[in-house]
Scaffold this motif. Structure first.
Motif, mmCIF file in Angstrom:
data_model
loop_
_atom_site.group_PDB
_atom_site.id
_atom_site.type_symbol
_atom_site.label_atom_id
_atom_site.label_comp_id
_atom_site.label_asym_id
_atom_site.label_seq_id
_atom_site.Cartn_x
_atom_site.Cartn_y
_atom_site.Cartn_z
ATOM 1 N N PHE A 177 38.032 23.647 44.936
ATOM 2 C CA PHE A 177 38.416 22.488 45.730
ATOM 3 C C PHE A 177 37.371 22.282 46.811
ATOM 4 O O PHE A 177 36.506 23.138 47.022
ATOM 5 C CB PHE A 177 39.818 22.651 46.322
ATOM 6 N N ARG A 178 37.429 21.155 47.483
ATOM 7 C CA ARG A 178 36.437 20.807 48.500
ATOM 8 C C ARG A 178 37.039 20.909 49.892
ATOM 9 O O ARG A 178 38.160 20.484 50.132
ATOM 10 C CB ARG A 178 35.906 19.399 48.264
ATOM 11 N N ARG A 179 36.246 21.503 50.797
ATOM 12 C CA ARG A 179 36.621 21.589 52.204
ATOM 13 C C ARG A 179 35.401 21.202 53.025
ATOM 14 O O ARG A 179 34.355 21.840 52.925
ATOM 15 C CB ARG A 179 37.088 22.996 52.569
ATOM 16 N N ASP A 180 35.533 20.152 53.817
ATOM 17 C CA ASP A 180 34.416 19.643 54.628
ATOM 18 C C ASP A 180 33.189 19.373 53.766
ATOM 19 O O ASP A 180 32.039 19.628 54.160
ATOM 20 C CB ASP A 180 34.057 20.641 55.737
ATOM 21 N N ASN A 198 37.933 29.859 44.059
ATOM 22 C CA ASN A 198 38.910 30.941 44.024
ATOM 23 C C ASN A 198 39.131 31.367 42.584
ATOM 24 O O ASN A 198 38.709 30.689 41.644
ATOM 25 C CB ASN A 198 40.246 30.477 44.638
ATOM 26 N N GLN A 230 32.198 20.864 51.073
ATOM 27 C CA GLN A 230 31.636 22.002 50.365
ATOM 28 C C GLN A 230 32.637 22.540 49.350
ATOM 29 O O GLN A 230 33.852 22.556 49.587
ATOM 30 C CB GLN A 230 31.271 23.129 51.351
ATOM 31 N N VAL A 283 34.791 25.144 47.460
ATOM 32 C CA VAL A 283 35.426 26.438 47.717
ATOM 33 C C VAL A 283 35.970 26.942 46.383
ATOM 34 O O VAL A 283 36.721 26.259 45.704
ATOM 35 C CB VAL A 283 36.555 26.316 48.751
#
Length: 401
Positions: free
Chosen positions: A35-38, A44, A40, A42
């Motif tokens: 998934f994307r955060r800011d 898992n 970028q 991520v």
């Protein structure tokens, strides 16, 4: 799901004749989620090995004889340098374990260069270690790896007589080997490690910006300036061990080339040949490759090599992982289908995720030499400018069709 084809050379009349015999291996979904955060990515999941605070990169996996699988990996500390500097300035070697070969690896600790970059220059590999390749020959394990140390500015040829620290260390990279009896011993530091490299460059030819250049007129060998990215295989025909490596040539622009050294023992000494291997001639694209993983298939009585194709010259396509084949480990040719894998991952559910980096391939193969799992350094976004991590090692199950 991605399928690739390895065409086996099984002719009894000469290695140049390839038959139609082949087998297909399908890349199963990697057990990861993204998934994307800011802005970028991520990552898992059990199929992505990561260590907090580090750029995890190349990894090699073998069974440990206790029903578990052991991963030796390299990782550079994050948080100070961008990846392009970090892998040179303080990369270290660690150990992980899992009950299965295709994911779920748990970090056990760092055992080589655990403190990262230090001013200490007392050993040839004192400041960075990377690109592990683990094999078991007989009753011992052999960990081949790359190491380097700052040679200083004493013998630099450049416009101002100096060279950045990162580039000086990068031009010092050589191959070493650690011999050990068990992974418990490896983690505890109970192993044999030579105080000299297993293999070092014979030539150092480059027009400028070079540490310790060879005399003018020297003909560069494949082991030019550096020797990195080791892969070792036993050749059953004559009982020799073949050590493959990458060097750097400038003719006139840079390209990564491969060579091979031959030895009577997996611990060396190894004598490099003067010729390039894993190469092709002709074509419109620039020939450049690195990160070979070489294995022998008793099923097909031939060698295979999978490696990073920088430009797509080997597959006549886009940059990817390519495959070649050989009867003797020296003379190599492209199979009919030379694409091993595109720079993408298959996710659970079948979605395709493109990756900015998918390289440093290592395999787990069965007793007949059929690939079971691919281990690859991976980054979804371009990792070179990042300081906060962003790379991992992905485990991709492979299914024979």
């Amino acid at each position: 799901m991605k399928t690739f084809l390895l065409a086996a050379i099984v002719s009894l009349t000469g290695y140049h004749v390839a038959t139609a015999q082949a087998y297909r291996v399908r890349a199963e979904p990697a057990e990861i989620s993204v998934f994307r955060r800011d802005g970028q990515a991520v990552v898992n999941g059990e199929g992505a090995f990561q260590v907090p605070g580090h750029f995890v990169w190349g990894a090699s996996v073998v069974p440990g004889g206790d029903g578990r699988y052991y991963m030796v990996f390299s990782a550079a500390p994050a948080g100070k340098y961008p990846f392009d500097l970090a892998w040179v300035l303080g990369s270290k070697m660690g150990l992980a374990v899992s009950d299965r070969p295709d994911g779920g690896f748990r970090h056990l600790g760092f055992f080589l260069n655990p403190d990262g970059f230090r001013p200490d220059r007392s050993a040839w590999d004192a400041q960075t270690v990377m690109n592990p390749h683990v094999r078991k020959f007989g009753d011992k394990y052999y960990l081949y790896y790359v190491g380097g140390v700052d040679p200083g500015n004493g013998r630099v040829r450049s416009a101002d007589g100096t060279f950045p620290l990162r580039d000086r260390i990068q031009q010092s990279l050589r191959i070493g080997v650690i011999v050990f009896d068990s992974f418990a011993d490896l983690l505890a530091g109970k192993f044999e490690r030579s105080n000299v490299p297993l293999l070092a460059p014979r030539t150092r030819v480059k027009p400028d910006r070079i540490v310790d250049p060879s005399p003018e007129g020297t003909r560069p060998m494949p082991d030019n300036i550096i020797v990195v990215n080791p892969s070792v295989v036993y050749r059953p025909g004559d009982g020799k061990y073949l050590l493959y490596f990458k060097g750097n040539l400038y003719d006139p622009a840079w390209r990564g080339v491969h060579g091979v050294a031959v030895g009577d023992s997996p611990a060396g000494p190894f004598t490099p040949l003067d010729r390039e291997v894993l190469t092709i001639r002709g074509g419109d694209k620039r020939l450049s490759a690195e990160d070979p993983y070489v294995w022998y298939s008793s099923r097909d009585t031939c060698f295979y090599a999978v490696f990073k194709d920088f430009t797509g010259a080997f597959t006549r396509g886009e940059p990817c992982l390519a495959v070649m084949q050989s009867r003797d480990g020296i003379q190599w040719e492209l199979p009919r289908h030379s694409l091993f894998m595109k720079k993408q991952l298959v996710l659970p559910g079948g979605a395709i995720l493109k990756a900015a980096r998918l390289e440093r391939p290592q395999l787990l193969v069965d007793g007949e030499g059929v690939p079971q799992v691919l281990y690859s350094a991976c980054a979804i976004d371009e990792v070179n400018p990042r300081v906060d991590g962003g790379s991992f090692n992905v485990q991709i199950p492979l299914q024979r069709e």
